[in-house]
Design a protein around this motif. Sequence first.
Motif, PDB file in Angstrom:
ATOM      1  N   GLY A   1       1.465  -2.096   5.174  1.00  0.00           N
ATOM      2  CA  GLY A   1       1.274  -0.648   5.212  1.00  0.00           C
ATOM      3  C   GLY A   1       1.468  -0.086   6.599  1.00  0.00           C
ATOM      4  N   ARG A   2       0.657   0.918   6.927  1.00  0.00           N
ATOM      5  CA  ARG A   2       0.759   1.549   8.248  1.00  0.00           C
ATOM      6  C   ARG A   2      -0.560   1.448   9.020  1.00  0.00           C
ATOM      7  N   ASP A   3      -1.658   1.283   8.261  1.00  0.00           N
ATOM      8  CA  ASP A   3      -2.984   1.327   8.896  1.00  0.00           C
ATOM      9  C   ASP A   3      -3.865   0.176   8.424  1.00  0.00           C
TER      10      ASP A   3
ATOM     11  N   THR B   1       0.828  -1.214   0.000  1.00  0.00           N
ATOM     12  CA  THR B   1       0.000   0.000   0.000  1.00  0.00           C
ATOM     13  C   THR B   1       0.862   1.265   0.000  1.00  0.00           C
ATOM     14  N   GLY B   2       2.093   1.164   0.515  1.00  0.00           N
ATOM     15  CA  GLY B   2       3.010   2.306   0.465  1.00  0.00           C
ATOM     16  C   GLY B   2       3.249   2.710  -0.992  1.00  0.00           C
TER      17      GLY B   2
ATOM     18  N   ARG C   1      10.421  10.438   9.927  1.00  0.00           N
ATOM     19  CA  ARG C   1       9.322   9.859   9.144  1.00  0.00           C
ATOM     20  C   ARG C   1       8.352   9.093  10.052  1.00  0.00           C
TER      21      ARG C   1
ATOM     22  N   TYR D   1       0.497   4.989  -2.183  1.00  0.00           N
ATOM     23  CA  TYR D   1       0.690   6.389  -1.760  1.00  0.00           C
ATOM     24  C   TYR D   1       1.844   7.030  -2.539  1.00  0.00           C
ATOM     25  N   ARG D   2       2.892   6.259  -2.750  1.00  0.00           N
ATOM     26  CA  ARG D   2       4.038   6.783  -3.508  1.00  0.00           C
ATOM     27  C   ARG D   2       3.627   7.139  -4.942  1.00  0.00           C
TER      28      ARG D   2
ATOM     29  N   ASP E   1       4.422   9.762  10.525  1.00  0.00           N
ATOM     30  CA  ASP E   1       3.432   8.701  10.281  1.00  0.00           C
ATOM     31  C   ASP E   1       2.586   8.429  11.533  1.00  0.00           C
TER      32      ASP E   1
ATOM     33  N   ARG F   1       0.214  11.939  12.561  1.00  0.00           N
ATOM     34  CA  ARG F   1      -0.782  12.591  11.703  1.00  0.00           C
ATOM     35  C   ARG F   1      -2.186  12.272  12.244  1.00  0.00           C
TER      36      ARG F   1
ATOM     37  N   ARG G   1      -6.632   9.357   2.070  1.00  0.00           N
ATOM     38  CA  ARG G   1      -6.697   8.109   2.850  1.00  0.00           C
ATOM     39  C   ARG G   1      -8.025   7.389   2.608  1.00  0.00           C
TER      40      ARG G   1
HETATM   41  O1   DC Z   1       6.141   1.866   3.205  1.00  0.00           O
HETATM   42  P1   DC Z   1       6.595   3.053   2.367  1.00  0.00           P
HETATM   43  O2   DC Z   1       7.869   3.693   2.834  1.00  0.00           O
HETATM   44  O3   DC Z   1       6.644   2.757   0.908  1.00  0.00           O
HETATM   45  O4   DC Z   1       5.431   4.133   2.586  1.00  0.00           O
HETATM   46  C1   DC Z   1       5.459   5.376   1.956  1.00  0.00           C
HETATM   47  C2   DC Z   1       4.707   6.420   2.793  1.00  0.00           C
HETATM   48  O5   DC Z   1       3.315   6.160   2.747  1.00  0.00           O
HETATM   49  C3   DC Z   1       5.108   6.515   4.269  1.00  0.00           C
HETATM   50  O6   DC Z   1       5.297   7.888   4.612  1.00  0.00           O
HETATM   51  C4   DC Z   1       3.921   6.011   5.013  1.00  0.00           C
HETATM   52  C5   DC Z   1       2.774   6.141   4.050  1.00  0.00           C
HETATM   53  N1   DC Z   1       1.850   5.032   4.154  1.00  0.00           N
HETATM   54  C6   DC Z   1       0.709   5.225   4.883  1.00  0.00           C
HETATM   55  O7   DC Z   1       0.523   6.299   5.436  1.00  0.00           O
HETATM   56  N2   DC Z   1      -0.201   4.228   4.974  1.00  0.00           N
HETATM   57  C7   DC Z   1      -0.003   3.047   4.375  1.00  0.00           C
HETATM   58  N3   DC Z   1      -0.922   2.089   4.494  1.00  0.00           N
HETATM   59  C8   DC Z   1       1.194   2.823   3.646  1.00  0.00           C
HETATM   60  C9   DC Z   1       2.103   3.844   3.564  1.00  0.00           C
END
Ligand code: DC
Length: 216
Positions: A129-131, A35-36, A169, A39-40, A173, A176, A109
């Motif tokens: 991912g993150r979430d 999922t990153g 970073r 966003y990228r 993350d 936010r 998001r």
């Molecule tokens: O995992 P990555 O470094 O490729 O993620 C890139 C950016 O996207 C990082 O700043 C966190 C954000 N991200 C996010 O907020 N939620 C996700 N599910 C995946 C990535």
Amino acid sequence: MKHPIVIAIDGTSASGKSTNAKLVATALGYVYVDTGAMYRTLAWYCLQKKIDVHDAKAVAAACRKWKTSLECADKKVHLLVDGYTPAKEIRTAETSAAVPHVAAVPKVREWMKKKQRECIQFGHLVMEGRDIGTNVFPETDFKFYLDACLQERTQRRAAEGVQENLAARDQRDSQRAAAPLMIALGAKVINNSGMTAEQTSGMIIAEINKRLAARK
Ligand code: DC
């Protein structure tokens, strides 16, 4: 497929999410979703279109209008923009610097969550991912949170040829307002400092098997 399984792998930057998510997906024969990278891709698109990534309204408008599609090839999901999947372009220092700003926009998001949930059409998933465990698939029973000490994570990034302020970073993350990085309820937390990817992915697979067995 009636009830696809989703393995959610969240964690800090350079905690081994990608490596382990790919290893787990291959071992189980599941589809891998980064999922990153989604966003990228939006951050790259904004840079291409000269949209100021600090302008949340402009970024949200771009996200509303861009022409995308989801495809699954070789058990990996790709987000195409105007029929094209950017690869190297989304890993540049410029895109890395832009992406946290894009990822902090609530409308972005929302859009990402919808697209990420659509990935279920491709079958059982390993999504990193993150979430994912907290926000995208909170209903899954298979949640993991990876971390490692800052020194080791910085070394891992340096070995990839990337110098990055990971502490900054992680802070962005985690702090936010929209879907911050958090440990999901019920997640198995793995601090893999000093561990190999095989050891980490082995722990994840063992836990998945345990949780699958408990369902029967
Ligand atoms: O995992 P990555 O470094 O490729 O993620 C890139 C950016 O996207 C990082 O700043 C966190 C954000 N991200 C996010 O907020 N939620 C996700 N599910 C995946 C990535």
